[in-house]
Design an enzyme around this catalytic site. Structure first.
Site, mmCIF file in Angstrom:
data_model
loop_
_atom_site.group_PDB
_atom_site.id
_atom_site.type_symbol
_atom_site.label_atom_id
_atom_site.label_comp_id
_atom_site.label_asym_id
_atom_site.label_seq_id
_atom_site.Cartn_x
_atom_site.Cartn_y
_atom_site.Cartn_z
ATOM 1 N N MET A 71 43.922 40.559 39.550
ATOM 2 C CA MET A 71 42.613 41.020 38.717
ATOM 3 C C MET A 71 41.754 41.471 39.550
ATOM 4 O O MET A 71 40.336 42.754 39.464
ATOM 5 C CB MET A 71 41.971 39.690 38.164
ATOM 6 C CG MET A 71 40.794 38.946 38.777
ATOM 7 S SD MET A 71 41.810 37.673 40.204
ATOM 8 C CE MET A 71 41.020 37.364 40.335
ATOM 9 N N LYS A 72 41.624 41.556 40.738
ATOM 10 C CA LYS A 72 40.699 42.408 41.882
ATOM 11 C C LYS A 72 40.778 43.969 41.999
ATOM 12 O O LYS A 72 39.571 44.446 42.278
ATOM 13 C CB LYS A 72 41.075 41.765 43.114
ATOM 14 C CG LYS A 72 40.729 40.239 43.613
ATOM 15 C CD LYS A 72 39.090 40.458 43.110
ATOM 16 C CE LYS A 72 38.430 38.661 44.018
ATOM 17 N NZ LYS A 72 37.323 38.858 43.833
ATOM 18 N N ASP A 73 41.947 44.879 41.446
ATOM 19 C CA ASP A 73 41.661 45.108 40.981
ATOM 20 C C ASP A 73 40.445 46.499 39.823
ATOM 21 O O ASP A 73 40.308 47.249 40.663
ATOM 22 C CB ASP A 73 42.896 46.469 40.374
ATOM 23 C CG ASP A 73 44.257 45.821 41.217
ATOM 24 O OD1 ASP A 73 44.175 45.005 41.652
ATOM 25 O OD2 ASP A 73 45.170 46.506 40.289
#
Ligand code: PMP
Length: 324
Positions: free
Chosen positions: A39-41
């Site tokens: 989810m860090k994208d």
């Protein structure tokens, strides 16, 4: 139908029913299916694009940050796709897979000794800042202290979960490190419906959980170890503290019995959902963030114990629902 670029394929990850025995519907948000694997994208892309809009990052520039994990990997991917040089400082504790992933995206990696406090001049955070000061046209997203980390999850994750659940979400669970995911997405969800319950999952021996007397723990990427503005305690109903064995036992159950090969923070998130099962009722819609894949941790042997040695009570898993 196709995505017009790699970065436009970030998001729209599936919500998948988790076969836990409960009157509620429990859904896993498979964030490990993002192009960079977590989810860090979303937060990394948001921070980079805000910097571009402000003119803090111009063509030919360099992205510098300190990260032993998914934030650094997301930046390395985004830098490759957008044509920026990327330098990531990591602690020597960084897993081999993550270090090699950074190099595979063409990022330069600065390996720093582990230190007790990030203010220490040798820490990977201090070294990234020192490099930033001497590199022209460089930008440091600085996930622990940049409030745009949470704003990214507000705009890109919170909105998506609200739409996907058609506004029916009642409970939201997310692992908490910087606090960007739980605070950003949690705030959006609460603005739509103040009754949504937001749970942050902390490591049981983090700085915050122990009132400033932290002990080492194995769950990489989880744990409130800094005071920062990114974490907004006002949107979090409860912080659930999870120990290493709770997270690691759950990891094996998810992989061996259900085929979700996920990282340790997801083990912690699913263990927190398990702790709350008795509070859910018919009609509740629970969303849990499955943040990254187990493939980044295979060298740690978290998954290799046979499943019959797992101490988890079978009562919490609905065996009859395995095909759901
Ligand atoms: N899960 C995973 C897989 C992560 O990489 C991270 C961040 N390191 C977290 C959870 C914690 O997220 P946040 O920093 O947004 O609190």
């Amino acid at each position: 139908m196709y995505a017009s670029s790699l970065l436009s394929a970030i998001g729209n990850t599936p919500l998948v029913k988790l076969p836990f025995k409960s009157p509620a519907t429990i859904l896993a948000k498979l964030e490990y299916l993002n192009p960079g694997g977590s989810m860090k994208d979303r937060s990394a892309l948001y921070m980079v694009e805000q910097a571009e809009k402000r003119g803090d990052l111009k063509p030919g520039g360099t992205i510098i940050d300190a990260s032993s994990g998914n934030h650094g990997i997301a930046l390395a991917m985004i830098g490759a796709a957008k044509g920026y040089r990327v330098v990531i400082s990591v602690s020597q504790k960084c897993s081999k897979e993550k270090y090699q992933t950074l190099l595979a995206y063409g990022a330069e990696v600065l390996v720093c000794p582990p230190t007790d406090f990030i203010e220490h001049p040798d820490s990977y955070h201090s070294q990234a800042k020192a490099l930033l000061a001497k590199t022209p046209n460089s930008f440091m997203p600085n996930q622990y202290f940049n409030i745009e980390n949470a704003h990214g999850h507000y705009h890109l994750l919170g909105t998506e979960i609200w739409k996907q659940t058609e506004g029916k979400i009642t409970h939201f669970f997310a692992g908490t490190g910087t606090g960007g995911t739980v605070s950003g997405a949690g705030r959006y969800l609460k603005e739509q419906n103040p009754d949504v319950k937001v749970y942050g999952i902390d490591a049981a021996t983090s700085f915050h959980a122990t009132n400033g007397n932290p002990k080492p723990y194995k769950i990489e990427g989880l744990g409130i170890d800094f005071d920062s503005d990114v974490i907004d305690y006002s949107v979090i109903n409860e912080l659930i503290n999870i120990t290493d064995p709770e997270a690691l036992d759950m990891l094996k159950v998810l992989a061996h019995q259900y085929g979700f090969l996920v990282g340790p923070t997801t083990g912690a998130v699913a263990a927190a959902v398990q702790k709350k099962l008795s509070e859910f009722k018919e009609g509740d819609l629970v969303v849990a963030i499955f943040g990254d894949s187990g493939r980044a941790y295979l060298s740690k042997n978290f998954y290799s114990e046979p499943v019959d040695q797992i101490t988890l009570s079978p009562r919490i898993i609905d065996q009859s629902n395995q095909t759901l």
